[in-house]
Design an enzyme around this catalytic site. Structure first.
Site, PDB file in Angstrom:
ATOM      1  N   ASP A 196      -5.847  -4.109 -29.963  1.00 24.88           N
ATOM      2  CA  ASP A 196      -6.900  -4.528 -30.877  1.00 24.88           C
ATOM      3  C   ASP A 196      -6.485  -4.241 -32.312  1.00 24.88           C
ATOM      4  OD1 ASP A 196      -9.724  -5.400 -31.263  1.00 24.88           O
ATOM      5  OD2 ASP A 196      -9.946  -3.374 -32.071  1.00 24.88           O
ATOM      6  N   GLU A 250      10.336   2.465 -20.478  1.00 24.52           N
ATOM      7  CA  GLU A 250      10.707   3.508 -19.518  1.00 24.52           C
ATOM      8  C   GLU A 250      10.167   3.210 -18.119  1.00 24.52           C
ATOM      9  OE1 GLU A 250       9.202   7.183 -20.926  1.00 24.52           O
ATOM     10  OE2 GLU A 250      10.239   7.067 -22.871  1.00 24.52           O
TER      11      GLU A 250
END
Length: 542
Positions: A214, A257
């Site tokens: 957002d 990751e």
């Protein structure tokens, strides 16, 4: 159901069909009149049948709901109205079992004024080190009674609110680019960076496949927080500052990751396509919303210009475009497309402007085939697949959008596109739930329930199901390129390899279709083999 290309290959996000769920208005599972995770869990088969690759959920965090959940009080929990963390984890697992990925909203520009940090900052007063996590500033003037600068809230009124000290005296001011209940974080503070990277890991550990960010452009403010003095510089001092990119490089390293290509989708309303594309570099965000396309009028030349500009902006950074017609912030496109002015602008929602619903629906059907055949990803806002329109005749006392109050009751806000979904039955709440829905549905929606439309092969729902089914099975669709065809003024036409063409007639008269082997799908019936006005066709080519 056809197997989804995007869920069985890497880089799934480049061509995904993503369904936006505004949880509060999707399905009520416990009968309290508010949508929840229990209701969404029950409707997962509906979303799977639609042909969707991923779901994007608006904020599901604990919130006082001053701005529909975008005022977050706790980023590591679920709003009790919606359910529990256990239910969220179950939703992720069950969606994955259906081949559907889960993208959640993250709100890093601001939090709720009920967030523990902000409560502590207010309670401890001017000397609290926690205030450095926000933008607390002394006011101007002899008694500090004027805001620190002239910035205005995007919801109307000043972007600053004055505090009261613990001893009852007037205190410093704090910055909120949205409502006063949404204080902005100070991203010059390392603790804010660490906190959000930890929040990302919290949800990635639970299996979410991505985040919609957002106000992705708003985190960094210009040094000194300078006045605007009536001007609109580019970039604005509270938008698109260069320092924001380093934040997303760190975030990208966190996401990378994890297995399965976890993604970021940015929400940025930026006027400069080149600066927009900077967010989509290989080490930053994966994609971003295409608001220029959403706001474009239903005109062939304007649409082609936006499509060309979008493709050109994304090409240098190798990012996939996205295509979206409606969302929880904008007037539904069935309504927009039925007006004399078919564009969208936050400055003028054209509330109660004369609308030809049949024309808007016809154009919306054609637009569905256009967006789902363009290169890249496509977003579907809940209810657009039913042909729902903007509910503009809400009683003013029922409006909850802070825009209504902050604008001095001049902007009626976004409640009209957030009306609960009609699932079945002949009268409200149309099986949204057992109780009265939190916003009232129009009785006319009895002919637009999912139950009614699923039984009608000519309905909007059937059109979306057919389009998204073909989109999964057609090698040409999703990620890739297009080549324009020249079929005359008022016509958008392009081919995609191998063997596919889309033709959209925005002119005032029927047109002949180009040479083709077969017609795959049309948004309205052909007339003597010609494509009528405001109609789209998908063609099989040799």
């Amino acid at each position: 159901m056809a197997e989804a290309k995007t869920t069985t290959t890497t880089r799934w996000w480049r061509g995904a069909a993503i369904y936006q769920v505004y949880v509060r208005s999707f399905a009520d599972g416990n009968g309290d009149g508010v949508g929840d995770l229990q209701g969404l869990l029950r409707k997962l088969p509906y979303i799977a049948e639609l042909g969707i690759d991923a779901i994007w959920l608006n904020p599901w965090y604990p919130s006082p709901m001053a701005d529909g959940g975008y005022d977050v009080a706790d980023y590591r929990a679920i709003e009790p109205l919606f359910g529990s963390l256990v239910e969220a984890e179950k939703l992720i697992d069950e969606a994955h079992a259906l081949g559907i990925k889960i993208i959640i909203d993250i709100v890093p520009n601001h939090c709720s004024d009920q967030h523990p940090w902000f409560l502590q900052a207010i309670a401890e007063g001017p000397d609290s080190p926690v205030r450095e996590l926000f933008w607390f500033k002394p006011g101007k003037g002899e008694d500090g009674s004027e805001p620190p600068n002239d910035w205005q809230s995007r919801f109307g009124g000043p972007a600053w609110t004055r505090t009261t000290n613990p001893d009852g005296t007037a205190g410093d001011w704090y910055l909120h680019l949205y409502s006063p209940e949404q204080p902005d974080f100070n991203w010059t503070n390392r603790r804010v960076h660490d906190e959000f990277e930890d929040i990302l890991r919290f949800w990635l550990d639970r299996g979410v496949d991505g985040f919609r960010i957002d106000v992705a452009d708003g985190l960094v403010k210009e040094d000194g927080l300078p006045d605007l003095n009536g001007e609109t510089p580019e970039p604005l001092p509270f938008s698109d500052q260069d320092g924001v990119h380093e934040i997303y490089r760190h975030w990208r390293r966190v996401a990378d990751e994890y297995p399965g290509e976890r993604i970021f989708v940015g929400e940025m309303w930026l006027p400069d396509p080149e600066r927009f594309a900077r967010y989509l570099r290989a080490d930053e965000l994966h994609s971003a919303f295409n608001f220029d396309f959403l706001g474009c009028p239903w005109e062939a030349s304007a649409l082609r210009g936006v499509i060309d500009d979008t493709l050109a902006a994304h090409a240098p950074v190798g990012a996939p475009p996205t295509w979206v017609l409606s969302n929880h912030d904008v007037t539904r496109h069935v309504t927009r497309y039925g007006r004399a002015d078919t564009s969208f602008d936050f400055g003028d929602r054209q509330h109660l402007a004369p609308t030809d619903f049949d024309l808007g629906t016809r154009r919306a059907r054609a637009a569905a085939l256009l967006t789902t055949s363009l290169p890249g990803g496509v977003y579907v806002y809940q209810g657009e697949e039913l042909g729902l329109w903007e509910v503009e005749n809400l009683a003013d006392e029922l409006r909850e959008d802070p825009v209504w109050v902050r604008s001095g009751h001049t902007d009626r806000g976004r409640d009209g596109c957030r009306i609960p979904i009609p699932w079945g039955g002949a009268e409200p709440p149309f099986r949204f739930g057992d109780g009265t829905a939190w916003l009232p549905q129009p009785e006319e929606w009895s002919d637009f329930t999912a139950e009614v439309e699923a039984a009608d092969p000519e309905s909007m729902l059937s059109l979306y199901r057919n389009a998204l089914r073909l989109r999964r099975s057609e090698e040409a669709l999703g990620d890739g390129d297009l080549t324009w065809l020249d079929l005359g003024p008022g016509v958008l036409a392009f081919t995609r390899s191998p063997g596919f063409a889309c033709v959209v007639n925005l002119s005032s008269a029927p047109i002949p279709l180009p040479e083709h082997d077969s017609v795959l799908l049309t948004s309205a019936p052909l007339v003597d083999g010609d494509l009528p006005s405001d109609t789209a066709a998908w063609l099989r080519l040799s």
